[in-house]
Motif scaffolding. Structure first.
Motif, PDB file in Angstrom:
ATOM      1  N   GLY A 175      42.903  31.883  40.729  1.00  0.00           N
ATOM      2  CA  GLY A 175      44.099  31.062  40.743  1.00  0.00           C
ATOM      3  C   GLY A 175      45.365  31.826  41.066  1.00  0.00           C
ATOM      4  N   PRO A 176      46.471  31.106  41.247  1.00  0.00           N
ATOM      5  CA  PRO A 176      47.740  31.734  41.613  1.00  0.00           C
ATOM      6  C   PRO A 176      48.287  32.679  40.558  1.00  0.00           C
ATOM      7  CG  PRO A 176      48.036  29.388  41.134  1.00  0.00           C
ATOM      8  CD  PRO A 176      46.573  29.627  41.230  1.00  0.00           C
ATOM      9  N   ARG A 177      48.004  32.424  39.276  1.00  0.00           N
ATOM     10  CA  ARG A 177      48.452  33.361  38.239  1.00  0.00           C
ATOM     11  C   ARG A 177      47.826  34.736  38.463  1.00  0.00           C
ATOM     12  NH1 ARG A 177      50.789  30.990  33.580  1.00  0.00           N
ATOM     13  NH2 ARG A 177      50.671  28.720  33.578  1.00  0.00           N
ATOM     14  N   ASP A 178      46.552  34.759  38.803  1.00  0.00           N
ATOM     15  CA  ASP A 178      45.856  36.019  39.084  1.00  0.00           C
ATOM     16  C   ASP A 178      46.454  36.710  40.311  1.00  0.00           C
ATOM     17  OD1 ASP A 178      44.000  35.535  36.983  1.00  0.00           O
ATOM     18  OD2 ASP A 178      42.834  34.256  38.306  1.00  0.00           O
ATOM     19  N   GLU A 179      46.653  35.928  41.358  1.00  0.00           N
ATOM     20  CA  GLU A 179      47.177  36.482  42.610  1.00  0.00           C
ATOM     21  C   GLU A 179      48.572  37.076  42.409  1.00  0.00           C
ATOM     22  OE1 GLU A 179      47.309  35.190  47.288  1.00  0.00           O
ATOM     23  OE2 GLU A 179      47.548  33.632  45.772  1.00  0.00           O
ATOM     24  N   MET A 180      49.421  36.373  41.681  1.00  0.00           N
ATOM     25  CA  MET A 180      50.774  36.860  41.438  1.00  0.00           C
ATOM     26  C   MET A 180      50.773  38.126  40.590  1.00  0.00           C
ATOM     27  SD  MET A 180      52.754  33.254  40.776  1.00  0.00           S
ATOM     28  CE  MET A 180      54.316  34.043  40.421  1.00  0.00           C
ATOM     29  N   ALA A 181      49.892  38.186  39.594  1.00  0.00           N
ATOM     30  CA  ALA A 181      49.793  39.385  38.752  1.00  0.00           C
ATOM     31  C   ALA A 181      49.358  40.583  39.583  1.00  0.00           C
ATOM     32  CB  ALA A 181      48.807  39.144  37.609  1.00  0.00           C
ATOM     33  N   ALA A 182      48.372  40.380  40.469  1.00  0.00           N
ATOM     34  CA  ALA A 182      47.896  41.463  41.322  1.00  0.00           C
ATOM     35  C   ALA A 182      49.002  41.962  42.247  1.00  0.00           C
ATOM     36  CB  ALA A 182      46.691  40.992  42.141  1.00  0.00           C
ATOM     37  N   LYS A 183      49.730  41.031  42.838  1.00  0.00           N
ATOM     38  CA  LYS A 183      50.814  41.402  43.756  1.00  0.00           C
ATOM     39  C   LYS A 183      51.884  42.199  43.028  1.00  0.00           C
ATOM     40  CE  LYS A 183      51.835  38.471  46.894  1.00  0.00           C
ATOM     41  NZ  LYS A 183      52.326  37.267  47.637  1.00  0.00           N
ATOM     42  N   ARG A 184      52.250  41.761  41.833  1.00  0.00           N
ATOM     43  CA  ARG A 184      53.281  42.455  41.057  1.00  0.00           C
ATOM     44  C   ARG A 184      52.827  43.833  40.599  1.00  0.00           C
ATOM     45  NH1 ARG A 184      55.165  37.171  37.433  1.00  0.00           N
ATOM     46  NH2 ARG A 184      56.702  36.385  38.923  1.00  0.00           N
ATOM     47  N   ALA A 185      51.510  44.000  40.429  1.00  0.00           N
ATOM     48  CA  ALA A 185      50.969  45.297  40.011  1.00  0.00           C
ATOM     49  C   ALA A 185      50.670  46.207  41.191  1.00  0.00           C
ATOM     50  CB  ALA A 185      49.698  45.086  39.184  1.00  0.00           C
ATOM     51  N   GLY A 186      50.737  45.657  42.401  1.00  0.00           N
ATOM     52  CA  GLY A 186      50.422  46.446  43.584  1.00  0.00           C
ATOM     53  C   GLY A 186      48.940  46.707  43.758  1.00  0.00           C
ATOM     54  N   ILE A 187      48.114  45.760  43.254  1.00  0.00           N
ATOM     55  CA  ILE A 187      46.654  45.901  43.317  1.00  0.00           C
ATOM     56  C   ILE A 187      46.088  44.929  44.346  1.00  0.00           C
ATOM     57  CG2 ILE A 187      44.516  45.548  41.994  1.00  0.00           C
ATOM     58  CD1 ILE A 187      45.981  46.406  39.506  1.00  0.00           C
ATOM     59  N   ASP A 188      45.111  45.369  45.130  1.00  0.00           N
ATOM     60  CA  ASP A 188      44.442  44.477  46.076  1.00  0.00           C
ATOM     61  C   ASP A 188      43.785  43.322  45.326  1.00  0.00           C
ATOM     62  OD1 ASP A 188      45.197  45.969  48.249  1.00  0.00           O
ATOM     63  OD2 ASP A 188      43.301  47.066  48.405  1.00  0.00           O
ATOM     64  N   TYR A 189      43.704  42.162  45.987  1.00  0.00           N
ATOM     65  CA  TYR A 189      43.248  40.949  45.310  1.00  0.00           C
ATOM     66  C   TYR A 189      42.284  40.164  46.187  1.00  0.00           C
ATOM     67  CZ  TYR A 189      43.432  36.360  43.031  1.00  0.00           C
ATOM     68  OH  TYR A 189      43.098  35.187  42.420  1.00  0.00           O
ATOM     69  N   LEU A 190      41.275  39.571  45.557  1.00  0.00           N
ATOM     70  CA  LEU A 190      40.364  38.634  46.209  1.00  0.00           C
ATOM     71  C   LEU A 190      40.360  37.329  45.418  1.00  0.00           C
ATOM     72  CD1 LEU A 190      37.229  40.843  47.085  1.00  0.00           C
ATOM     73  CD2 LEU A 190      39.009  40.043  48.639  1.00  0.00           C
ATOM     74  N   MET A 191      40.510  36.216  46.121  1.00  0.00           N
ATOM     75  CA  MET A 191      40.515  34.890  45.489  1.00  0.00           C
ATOM     76  C   MET A 191      39.154  34.218  45.683  1.00  0.00           C
ATOM     77  SD  MET A 191      42.789  32.615  44.053  1.00  0.00           S
ATOM     78  CE  MET A 191      44.418  32.578  44.850  1.00  0.00           C
ATOM     79  N   VAL A 192      38.585  33.701  44.591  1.00  0.00           N
ATOM     80  CA  VAL A 192      37.311  32.990  44.663  1.00  0.00           C
ATOM     81  C   VAL A 192      37.536  31.501  44.430  1.00  0.00           C
ATOM     82  CG1 VAL A 192      36.049  35.040  43.901  1.00  0.00           C
ATOM     83  CG2 VAL A 192      36.755  33.317  42.215  1.00  0.00           C
ATOM     84  N   ASP A 193      36.565  30.705  44.831  1.00  0.00           N
ATOM     85  CA  ASP A 193      36.760  29.254  44.853  1.00  0.00           C
ATOM     86  C   ASP A 193      35.622  28.500  44.172  1.00  0.00           C
ATOM     87  OD1 ASP A 193      38.134  26.921  45.509  1.00  0.00           O
ATOM     88  OD2 ASP A 193      37.006  26.636  47.350  1.00  0.00           O
ATOM     89  N   TRP A 194      35.165  29.019  43.042  1.00  0.00           N
ATOM     90  CA  TRP A 194      34.162  28.247  42.303  1.00  0.00           C
ATOM     91  C   TRP A 194      34.677  27.932  40.886  1.00  0.00           C
ATOM     92  CZ3 TRP A 194      32.748  33.197  44.261  1.00  0.00           C
ATOM     93  CH2 TRP A 194      32.866  34.250  43.357  1.00  0.00           C
ATOM     94  N   GLY A 195      35.983  28.148  40.660  1.00  0.00           N
ATOM     95  CA  GLY A 195      36.549  27.917  39.342  1.00  0.00           C
ATOM     96  C   GLY A 195      37.303  26.619  39.228  1.00  0.00           C
ATOM     97  N   PHE A 196      38.488  26.662  38.611  1.00  0.00           N
ATOM     98  CA  PHE A 196      39.227  25.452  38.265  1.00  0.00           C
ATOM     99  C   PHE A 196      40.271  25.057  39.305  1.00  0.00           C
ATOM    100  CE2 PHE A 196      38.918  27.525  33.833  1.00  0.00           C
ATOM    101  CZ  PHE A 196      37.585  27.186  33.744  1.00  0.00           C
ATOM    102  N   THR A 197      40.607  25.969  40.217  1.00  0.00           N
ATOM    103  CA  THR A 197      41.748  25.748  41.095  1.00  0.00           C
ATOM    104  C   THR A 197      41.301  25.278  42.476  1.00  0.00           C
ATOM    105  OG1 THR A 197      42.860  27.571  39.953  1.00  0.00           O
ATOM    106  CG2 THR A 197      43.861  26.793  41.993  1.00  0.00           C
ATOM    107  N   ASN A 198      41.991  24.275  43.010  1.00  0.00           N
ATOM    108  CA  ASN A 198      41.749  23.842  44.387  1.00  0.00           C
ATOM    109  C   ASN A 198      42.650  24.641  45.319  1.00  0.00           C
ATOM    110  OD1 ASN A 198      39.898  21.786  43.667  1.00  0.00           O
ATOM    111  ND2 ASN A 198      41.604  20.453  43.086  1.00  0.00           N
TER     112      ASN A 198
END
Length: 216
Positions: free
Chosen positions: A166-189
């Protein structure tokens, strides 16, 4: 690039906890004297970074100690009946450990319910560290728990990867300067391109490992 540390979100990424989360929130609402909310309504807002979840779910400005107590109480009584791992997650985690990756969890769940959930599902022992909502000053989308894990596991941000749903995860990763991968089998469309299955994620992570081996 081979990532020394792979950090996972829990709910919606490792664990299908949609029923438990909705029921636990409604359990807290019941203790507060409020009517239950529709499950779909709850799940649409769990990862919405634009809202104050304490206000939306419990009609208060911030989460209180009683909210944690009641939420955890429901989790403790029902996690064995309602929580399940997404198919292929256990095999993925074992493979990553065998390849030499450190593994961690960064979740906005409370520590006690996180440990109960991961232990019940048989994967708690696979993680080198966990960072939870009550371990840090601010949960996701703030980067506090990611910084905590980097420090605890003595890892540079360039050596880490965060995987969430979700976007909370993505924003946290961006703010920490960590690479991020988004998956699509959870709660977020999601509107943008994301990883659609555990098997696809496994292929990506295994490829990174093979590429690192072949470059030696």
């Amino acid at each position: 690039m081979f990532k020394k540390l792979i950090i996972f979100d829990m709910d919606g990424t490792l664990v299908n906890s949609s029923v438990t989360i909705a029921n636990a929130i409604n359990y807290v609402r019941k203790q507060l004297g409020f009517e239950p909310l529709d499950t779909e309504y709850i799940l649409e807002r769990v990862n919405d970074h634009t809202i104050n979840p304490a206000q939306v779910f419990y009609h208060t400005q911030k989460f209180e100690r009683d909210h944690e107590k009641w939420f955890t109480e429901y989790y403790t009584k029902n996690h064995d009946k309602e929580l399940v791992l997404y198919e292929g997650i256990n095999e993925l985690l074992v493979s990553l450990r065998e390849q030499g990756h450190k593994l961690a969890v960064a979740t906005n769940a409370y520590r006690s319910s996180t440990i109960e959930s991961l232990t019940h599902l048989g994967i708690y022992v696979l993680f080198d560290a966990i960072a939870c909502y009550d371990d840090v000053h601010k949960g996701k989308p703030y980067p506090d728990m990611l910084f905590k894990l980097l420090e605890e596991l003595e890892t540079e941000k360039e050596e880490a990867l965060f995987i969430g749903d979700g976007p909370r995860d993505e924003m946290a990763a961006k703010r920490a300067g960590i690479d991020y991968l988004m998956v699509d089998w959870g709660f977020t469309n999601h509107e943008k391109k994301v990883i659609g299955s555990v098997e696809e994620l496994k292929t990506i992570l295994l490829k990174d490992h093979k590429d690192q081996i072949s470059s030696l």
